[in-house]
Write a protein that holds these residues in place. Structure first.
Motif, PDB file in Angstrom:
ATOM      1  N   GLY A  72     -15.042   0.704  21.728  1.00  0.00           N
ATOM      2  CA  GLY A  72     -15.180   1.157  20.349  1.00  0.00           C
ATOM      3  C   GLY A  72     -13.865   1.738  19.862  1.00  0.00           C
ATOM      4  O   GLY A  72     -12.852   1.777  20.579  1.00  0.00           O
ATOM      5  N   GLY A  73     -13.872   2.242  18.658  1.00  0.00           N
ATOM      6  CA  GLY A  73     -12.666   2.815  18.072  1.00  0.00           C
ATOM      7  C   GLY A  73     -12.176   4.041  18.826  1.00  0.00           C
ATOM      8  O   GLY A  73     -10.972   4.248  19.015  1.00  0.00           O
ATOM      9  N   MET A  74     -13.105   4.869  19.278  1.00  0.00           N
ATOM     10  CA  MET A  74     -12.733   6.103  19.988  1.00  0.00           C
ATOM     11  C   MET A  74     -12.078   5.784  21.333  1.00  0.00           C
ATOM     12  O   MET A  74     -11.085   6.420  21.702  1.00  0.00           O
ATOM     13  N   GLU A  75     -12.601   4.813  22.062  1.00  0.00           N
ATOM     14  CA  GLU A  75     -12.030   4.445  23.357  1.00  0.00           C
ATOM     15  C   GLU A  75     -10.613   3.902  23.202  1.00  0.00           C
ATOM     16  O   GLU A  75      -9.713   4.220  23.983  1.00  0.00           O
ATOM     17  N   ILE A  76     -10.413   3.072  22.186  1.00  0.00           N
ATOM     18  CA  ILE A  76      -9.083   2.501  21.929  1.00  0.00           C
ATOM     19  C   ILE A  76      -8.104   3.615  21.571  1.00  0.00           C
ATOM     20  O   ILE A  76      -6.961   3.630  22.040  1.00  0.00           O
ATOM     21  N   LEU A  77      -8.549   4.579  20.756  1.00  0.00           N
ATOM     22  CA  LEU A  77      -7.698   5.710  20.375  1.00  0.00           C
ATOM     23  C   LEU A  77      -7.300   6.524  21.600  1.00  0.00           C
ATOM     24  O   LEU A  77      -6.138   6.925  21.743  1.00  0.00           O
ATOM     25  N   ILE A  78      -8.231   6.747  22.501  1.00  0.00           N
ATOM     26  CA  ILE A  78      -7.933   7.508  23.723  1.00  0.00           C
ATOM     27  C   ILE A  78      -6.918   6.759  24.585  1.00  0.00           C
ATOM     28  O   ILE A  78      -5.969   7.358  25.101  1.00  0.00           O
ATOM     29  N   VAL A  79      -7.086   5.447  24.735  1.00  0.00           N
ATOM     30  CA  VAL A  79      -6.147   4.651  25.519  1.00  0.00           C
ATOM     31  C   VAL A  79      -4.757   4.715  24.900  1.00  0.00           C
ATOM     32  O   VAL A  79      -3.749   4.888  25.604  1.00  0.00           O
ATOM     33  N   LEU A  80      -4.664   4.596  23.586  1.00  0.00           N
ATOM     34  CA  LEU A  80      -3.369   4.675  22.901  1.00  0.00           C
ATOM     35  C   LEU A  80      -2.720   6.049  23.080  1.00  0.00           C
ATOM     36  O   LEU A  80      -1.500   6.144  23.267  1.00  0.00           O
ATOM     37  N   MET A  81      -3.521   7.109  23.050  1.00  0.00           N
ATOM     38  CA  MET A  81      -2.975   8.458  23.260  1.00  0.00           C
ATOM     39  C   MET A  81      -2.448   8.625  24.679  1.00  0.00           C
ATOM     40  O   MET A  81      -1.396   9.231  24.891  1.00  0.00           O
ATOM     41  N   VAL A  82      -3.164   8.072  25.664  1.00  0.00           N
ATOM     42  CA  VAL A  82      -2.713   8.146  27.054  1.00  0.00           C
ATOM     43  C   VAL A  82      -1.401   7.384  27.217  1.00  0.00           C
ATOM     44  O   VAL A  82      -0.469   7.862  27.884  1.00  0.00           O
ATOM     45  N   ILE A  83      -1.301   6.209  26.594  1.00  0.00           N
ATOM     46  CA  ILE A  83      -0.057   5.431  26.659  1.00  0.00           C
ATOM     47  C   ILE A  83       1.077   6.212  26.026  1.00  0.00           C
ATOM     48  O   ILE A  83       2.193   6.267  26.562  1.00  0.00           O
ATOM     49  N   LEU A  84       0.818   6.850  24.894  1.00  0.00           N
ATOM     50  CA  LEU A  84       1.834   7.649  24.211  1.00  0.00           C
ATOM     51  C   LEU A  84       2.299   8.807  25.084  1.00  0.00           C
ATOM     52  O   LEU A  84       3.499   9.079  25.197  1.00  0.00           O
TER      53      LEU A  84
END
Length: 84
Positions: free
Chosen positions: A5-17
Motif C-alpha cells: 500500500g501507500g504507507m508501506e512504500i513510504l516506509i521503504v522510501l524513508m529507510v532508503i533515504l
C-alpha cells in the motif's frame, strides 16, 4: 503476502533515504537506469540475432527442399528412361 500500500512504500522510501542519504539517491537512480538500459540493449541484440538465425534457417530449409525436389525429379526421369 498482500500487495504493498501507500504507507508501506513510504516506509521503504524513508529507510532508503536514511540508509543512503539524500546525496547518494540520485547516483543510485542513475546507476539503476544505466543498468536497465544496458540490459534492454543486450536483450534487443539477442532478439535480433535469434531472428536472423531463424531467417537463415528458413532460407536453408527452402534450399534443401529445392535440392531434394530436383534430385527426386532427376531420379524419376532416369527411372522413366530405363523403363522406356
Amino acid at each position: 503476502m498482500g500487495s504493498f500500500g501507500g504507507m508501506e512504500i513510504l516506509i521503504v522510501l524513508m529507510v532508503i533515504l536514511l540508509f543512503f542519504g539524500a546525496k547518494r539517491i540520485p547516483e543510485l537512480a542513475r546507476g539503476i537506469g544505466q543498468g536497465m538500459n544496458e540490459f534492454r540493449k543486450a536483450s534487443d541484440q539477442i532478439k535480433q540475432e535469434l531472428e536472423q538465425g531463424e531467417k537463415e534457417g528458413l532460407k536453408s530449409d527452402s534450399k534443401t527442399k529445392a535440392k531434394t525436389k530436383t534430385k527426386a525429379n532427376t531420379n524419376k526421369e532416369s527411372e522413366e528412361s530405363k523403363v522406356n
